[in-house]
Design an enzyme around this catalytic site. Structure first.
Site, PDB file in Angstrom:
ATOM      1  N   GLN A  36     -16.373 -24.322 -34.655  1.00  0.00           N
ATOM      2  CA  GLN A  36     -17.513 -24.847 -35.407  1.00  0.00           C
ATOM      3  C   GLN A  36     -17.153 -26.157 -36.103  1.00  0.00           C
ATOM      4  OE1 GLN A  36     -18.196 -21.344 -37.762  1.00  0.00           O
ATOM      5  NE2 GLN A  36     -16.010 -21.155 -38.172  1.00  0.00           N
ATOM      6  N   ASP A 148     -10.820 -12.386 -32.914  1.00  0.00           N
ATOM      7  CA  ASP A 148     -12.242 -12.066 -32.860  1.00  0.00           C
ATOM      8  C   ASP A 148     -12.472 -10.641 -33.389  1.00  0.00           C
ATOM      9  OD1 ASP A 148     -14.776 -11.332 -31.834  1.00  0.00           O
ATOM     10  OD2 ASP A 148     -13.871 -10.854 -29.895  1.00  0.00           O
ATOM     11  N   GLY A 149     -13.307 -10.539 -34.398  1.00  0.00           N
ATOM     12  CA  GLY A 149     -13.542  -9.261 -35.067  1.00  0.00           C
ATOM     13  C   GLY A 149     -14.118  -8.202 -34.141  1.00  0.00           C
ATOM     14  N   ASP A 166     -18.090 -10.373 -43.531  1.00  0.00           N
ATOM     15  CA  ASP A 166     -18.423 -11.609 -44.250  1.00  0.00           C
ATOM     16  C   ASP A 166     -18.531 -12.717 -43.208  1.00  0.00           C
ATOM     17  OD1 ASP A 166     -18.761 -13.669 -45.989  1.00  0.00           O
ATOM     18  OD2 ASP A 166     -16.732 -13.617 -46.815  1.00  0.00           O
ATOM     19  N   SER A 167     -19.615 -12.682 -42.474  1.00  0.00           N
ATOM     20  CA  SER A 167     -19.756 -13.571 -41.313  1.00  0.00           C
ATOM     21  C   SER A 167     -20.718 -14.711 -41.623  1.00  0.00           C
ATOM     22  CB  SER A 167     -20.336 -12.759 -40.157  1.00  0.00           C
ATOM     23  OG  SER A 167     -21.663 -12.398 -40.485  1.00  0.00           O
ATOM     24  N   THR A 168     -20.885 -15.576 -40.650  1.00  0.00           N
ATOM     25  CA  THR A 168     -21.973 -16.546 -40.729  1.00  0.00           C
ATOM     26  C   THR A 168     -23.282 -15.798 -40.406  1.00  0.00           C
ATOM     27  OG1 THR A 168     -21.377 -17.180 -38.487  1.00  0.00           O
ATOM     28  CG2 THR A 168     -20.594 -18.597 -40.233  1.00  0.00           C
ATOM     29  N   ASP A 169     -24.366 -16.535 -40.285  1.00  0.00           N
ATOM     30  CA  ASP A 169     -25.697 -15.913 -40.180  1.00  0.00           C
ATOM     31  C   ASP A 169     -25.873 -15.020 -38.946  1.00  0.00           C
ATOM     32  OD1 ASP A 169     -26.331 -17.203 -42.447  1.00  0.00           O
ATOM     33  OD2 ASP A 169     -27.458 -18.812 -41.496  1.00  0.00           O
ATOM     34  N   PRO A 173     -23.386 -17.807 -33.216  1.00  0.00           N
ATOM     35  CA  PRO A 173     -22.126 -17.204 -32.779  1.00  0.00           C
ATOM     36  C   PRO A 173     -21.841 -15.819 -33.356  1.00  0.00           C
ATOM     37  CG  PRO A 173     -21.765 -19.414 -33.688  1.00  0.00           C
ATOM     38  CD  PRO A 173     -23.200 -19.111 -33.850  1.00  0.00           C
TER      39      PRO A 173
HETATM   40  N1  AG3 Z   1     -20.480 -16.040 -45.519  1.00  0.00           N
HETATM   41  C1  AG3 Z   1     -21.643 -16.645 -44.983  1.00  0.00           C
HETATM   42  C2  AG3 Z   1     -22.944 -16.240 -45.509  1.00  0.00           C
HETATM   43  C3  AG3 Z   1     -24.012 -16.880 -44.719  1.00  0.00           C
HETATM   44  C4  AG3 Z   1     -24.553 -18.134 -45.336  1.00  0.00           C
HETATM   45  N2  AG3 Z   1     -25.658 -18.578 -44.555  1.00  0.00           N
HETATM   46  C5  AG3 Z   1     -26.350 -19.680 -44.768  1.00  0.00           C
HETATM   47  N3  AG3 Z   1     -26.096 -20.448 -45.761  1.00  0.00           N
HETATM   48  N4  AG3 Z   1     -27.311 -19.987 -43.949  1.00  0.00           N
HETATM   49  C6  AG3 Z   1     -19.965 -16.803 -46.562  1.00  0.00           C
HETATM   50  C7  AG3 Z   1     -18.532 -16.876 -46.561  1.00  0.00           C
HETATM   51  C8  AG3 Z   1     -18.073 -16.698 -47.960  1.00  0.00           C
HETATM   52  N5  AG3 Z   1     -16.893 -15.962 -48.012  1.00  0.00           N
END
Ligand code: AG3
Length: 289
Positions: A36, A148-149, A166-169, A173
């Protein structure tokens, strides 16, 4: 990437043109990792800002509004969490909160992108010391796995009391982390009594993804809960989903253990206020199959 130089602002654009922005002084770092585009900005009022593929991951000032709420409700609902798995969370904030629990004997953090760990270690005041110990393999109660989790969870022989995603949206991905197959692997790798939590996106702007993930979790876990919390830097309220295996009541948390944590945002004494949800969203969640 949407660095609006005219306004000296960084704006994250959500669907339908909804924006969340910060006034920024400068961009401190920018790199295309294997997975990314990673950027770090210095904001005017919230410390440094970590951005992945144009989406806000955290601001230093107020990051606890997310990390405390992701970690402590599930940890305090479990009678004695000893083994914890964190998937994602490369900035270290989630693991930092996990390790505040004295019951934890071993926590494993599986982060796919080494670049996030390195940049967070170098630039962010979130969990610098912890990341340094992890990178050097010197943290006695935790280990870092770069990988990879999804594959990790499928293959591991370990069992966990708590699994935290604790992932991205839930779009792009990280989508696999919100699939029924993945939930099945998680369920299997939880101990007889265990809790799973995932961040699940903006309640208003990713409503369909939240409802779909809730439906898939209901097909897998013994009980599923949803809650929301206003997170600084995200399009609030932010959604969280909890899956429970076995005899655990997520509506109750251990207040005597909570006292020792000295929290700032999440209030274990009014744990029940987490469960508020806009009525139409609650209806959609309840009707989901
Ligand atoms: N984890 C990501 C949360 C998603 C945020 N999404 C967004 N801003 N569209 C955050 C990592 C913190 N440890």
């Amino acid at each position: 990437m949407p660095f609006n130089r005219e306004d000296n602002a960084f704006i994250e654009w959500y669907p339908r043109g909804y924006g969340v922005g910060f006034k920024v002084r400068r961009r401190l770092f920018e790199i295309q990792t294997d997975y990314q585009r990673l950027e770090i900005y210095e904001t005017e009022g919230f410390g440094k800002l970590l951005v992945l593929d144009g989406t806000v991951q955290l601001v230093e000032v107020g990051e606890e509004s997310y990390h405390e709420v992701l970690v402590h409700p599930v940890m305090l609902a479990h009678p004695s969490p000893k083994r914890v798995l964190v998937i994602g969370g490369g900035d270290g904030g989630t693991l930092r909160e996990v390790l505040r629990h004295e019951t934890v004997e071993k926590a494993t953090m599986v982060e796919i992108d080494e670049g996030v760990v390195e940049a967070s270690y170098l630039y962010l005041d979130v969990a610098k010391d912890l990341l340094e110990r992890l990178i050097k393999g010197e943290e006695p109660r935790a280990e870092l796995v770069i990988g990879d989790g999804v594959g990790y969870l499928r293959e591991t022989d370990e069992r966990f009391d708590v699994i935290i995603v604790d992932s991205t949206d839930p779009v792009g991905p990280a989508k696999l982390l919100f699939s029924e197959d993945f939930y099945r692997d998680a369920y299997e790798k939880l101990n007889e009594r265990g809790l799973y939590i995932t961040q699940a996106g903006s309640v208003y702007l990713f409503t369909n993804e939240l409802v779909d993930a809730y439906g898939a979790m209901k097909r897998v876990f013994d009980r599923v809960y949803y809650f929301s919390f206003p997170v600084i830097g995200y399009a609030s309220p932010w959604g969280f989903l909890v899956g429970v295996k076995g005899d655990v009541d997520f509506c109750k948390v251990d207040l005597s253990r909570a006292e020792k944590l000295d929290l700032y945002y999440y209030d274990p004494r009014s744990h029940e206020t987490l469960f508020q949800m806009p009525r139409y969203v609650r209806k959609l969640l309840e009707e989901s199959t």
